[in-house]
Design a protein around this motif. Structure first.
Motif, short mmCIF file in Angstrom:
data_model
loop_
_atom_site.label_atom_id
_atom_site.label_comp_id
_atom_site.label_asym_id
_atom_site.label_seq_id
_atom_site.Cartn_x
_atom_site.Cartn_y
_atom_site.Cartn_z
N PHE A 230 0.68 -0.85 0.23
CA PHE A 230 -0.14 0.15 0.15
C PHE A 230 0.94 1.51 -0.05
CE2 PHE A 230 -1.86 3.21 2.92
CZ PHE A 230 -2.96 3.99 2.22
N GLY A 231 1.41 1.27 0.60
CA GLY A 231 3.10 2.60 0.93
C GLY A 231 3.40 2.49 -0.23
N PHE A 232 3.78 1.60 -1.18
CA PHE A 232 4.74 1.49 -2.18
C PHE A 232 3.72 2.05 -3.32
CE2 PHE A 232 5.50 -0.47 -6.66
CZ PHE A 232 6.73 -0.09 -6.44
N GLN A 233 2.27 1.49 -3.40
CA GLN A 233 1.61 2.24 -4.87
C GLN A 233 0.81 3.59 -4.30
OE1 GLN A 233 -1.06 -1.43 -3.91
NE2 GLN A 233 0.14 -2.29 -6.13
N ARG A 234 1.31 4.13 -3.50
CA ARG A 234 1.11 5.14 -2.75
C ARG A 234 2.18 5.89 -2.90
NH1 ARG A 234 -3.02 6.66 1.18
NH2 ARG A 234 -3.22 8.42 0.04
N ALA A 235 3.34 6.04 -2.71
CA ALA A 235 4.42 6.00 -2.78
C ALA A 235 4.62 6.88 -4.40
CB ALA A 235 6.08 6.16 -1.93
N ARG A 236 4.57 5.75 -4.96
CA ARG A 236 4.96 5.70 -6.84
C ARG A 236 3.68 6.47 -7.44
NH1 ARG A 236 3.17 0.06 -8.86
NH2 ARG A 236 1.56 1.14 -8.51
N ASP A 237 2.95 6.67 -7.15
CA ASP A 237 1.83 6.79 -7.82
C ASP A 237 1.94 8.47 -7.95
OD1 ASP A 237 0.11 5.13 -8.27
OD2 ASP A 237 -0.92 4.93 -7.51
N LEU B 253 8.10 -9.34 -2.58
CA LEU B 253 7.88 -8.15 -2.54
C LEU B 253 9.32 -7.80 -3.13
CD1 LEU B 253 6.17 -5.57 -1.17
CD2 LEU B 253 7.65 -6.00 0.70
N LEU B 254 9.91 -7.92 -2.28
CA LEU B 254 12.08 -6.99 -2.67
C LEU B 254 11.85 -7.05 -4.72
CD1 LEU B 254 14.15 -8.64 -0.23
CD2 LEU B 254 12.93 -6.37 0.15
N GLU B 255 10.48 -8.34 -5.28
CA GLU B 255 10.55 -7.86 -6.76
C GLU B 255 9.96 -6.33 -7.09
OE1 GLU B 255 9.56 -11.28 -8.69
OE2 GLU B 255 10.39 -12.51 -7.06
N VAL B 256 9.69 -5.63 -6.13
CA VAL B 256 9.11 -4.12 -6.50
C VAL B 256 9.86 -3.16 -6.20
CG1 VAL B 256 6.93 -5.57 -7.45
CG2 VAL B 256 7.14 -4.76 -5.35
N VAL B 257 9.64 -3.05 -4.08
CA VAL B 257 10.02 -2.68 -3.73
C VAL B 257 12.02 -2.24 -3.43
CG1 VAL B 257 9.97 -1.64 -1.35
CG2 VAL B 257 7.92 -3.02 -2.81
N GLU B 258 12.13 -1.74 -3.20
CA GLU B 258 13.74 -1.91 -3.27
C GLU B 258 14.04 -1.69 -1.83
OE1 GLU B 258 16.83 1.92 -3.69
OE2 GLU B 258 15.10 2.71 -3.81
N LEU B 259 15.71 -2.36 -1.39
CA LEU B 259 15.98 -3.20 -0.14
C LEU B 259 17.26 -2.28 -0.40
CD1 LEU B 259 15.97 -3.71 2.89
CD2 LEU B 259 17.01 -6.52 1.17
N SER B 260 17.01 -1.56 0.89
CA SER B 260 18.97 -1.04 0.72
C SER B 260 19.83 -1.17 2.32
CB SER B 260 18.86 0.75 0.37
OG SER B 260 17.91 1.22 0.98
N PHE C 70 10.59 5.15 -2.71
CA PHE C 70 10.03 3.90 -1.10
C PHE C 70 11.08 3.00 -1.50
CE2 PHE C 70 7.84 0.74 0.62
CZ PHE C 70 6.77 1.95 1.60
N ARG C 71 11.95 2.89 -0.06
CA ARG C 71 12.59 2.21 -0.10
C ARG C 71 12.53 1.60 1.42
NH1 ARG C 71 18.05 4.09 2.04
NH2 ARG C 71 17.32 6.17 1.71
N LEU C 72 12.85 0.01 1.40
CA LEU C 72 12.84 -0.36 2.86
C LEU C 72 14.38 -0.67 2.74
CD1 LEU C 72 10.95 -3.43 1.85
CD2 LEU C 72 9.64 -1.75 3.17
N THR C 73 14.22 -0.59 4.87
CA THR C 73 16.34 -0.96 4.81
C THR C 73 15.86 -1.55 6.63
OG1 THR C 73 15.70 1.61 6.09
CG2 THR C 73 16.50 1.66 4.41
#
Length: 104
Positions: A67-74, A97-104, A79-82
Motif C-alpha cells: 500500500f505504501g509503495f503504491q501510494r508513493a509510486r503514484d 515483495l523485493l521484486e518490486v520494492v527497493e531494499l537498501s 520508497f525503500r525498505l532498510t
C-alpha cells in the motif's frame, strides 16, 4: 510494551522515515498504513521504512508495505525498505515483495 510506529522527517525535508517496531499484523496494520500515509503527506522526495526494530510481519503487514509503495509510486516518491533482520528479510524475499520494492 505496545508496538510503536514512528514517522519522522529529516532536517532537509527530503526523506520521511517510518520506523517499525515490534509486530506488524492484523492488530497493528492500520497504524502502519496511517504512518505511511502521514509520511507521504510531508511531501518528501523519498520514504524510507526502517525495519530494524521489526520482529514479525504477516501477510496483512506485507499488504501495508505494498500500500505504501503504491501510494508513493503514484506520487512520484521513492520508497525503500532498510535494515531488516535476517528472518524479516527472508519473509520479504519469499513473499516476492523485493521484486518490486527497493531494499537498501
Amino acid at each position: 510494551m505496545p508496538d510503536e510506529f514512528v514517522t519522522s522527517l529529516d532536517s532537509d525535508g527530503r526523506t520521511a522515515t517510518v520506523a517499525l517496531h515490534g509486530e506488524v499484523d492484523v492488530l497493528t496494520v492500520d497504524q502502519v498504513r496511517t504512518a505511511l500515509t502521514d509520511a507521504l503527506a510531508t511531501h518528501p522526495h523519498q520514504i524510507v521504512v526502517d525495519l530494524s526494530g521489526l520482529v514479525f510481519i504477516d501477510s496483512t503487514g506485507l499488504g501495508a508495505l505494498i500500500f505504501g509503495f503504491q501510494r508513493a509510486r503514484d506520487a512520484g516518491v521513492r520508497f525503500r525498505l532498510t535494515n531488516p533482520s535476517a528472518p524479516i528479510k527472508q519473509i520479504l524475499v519469499l513473499s516476492g515483495l523485493l521484486e518490486v520494492v527497493e531494499l537498501s
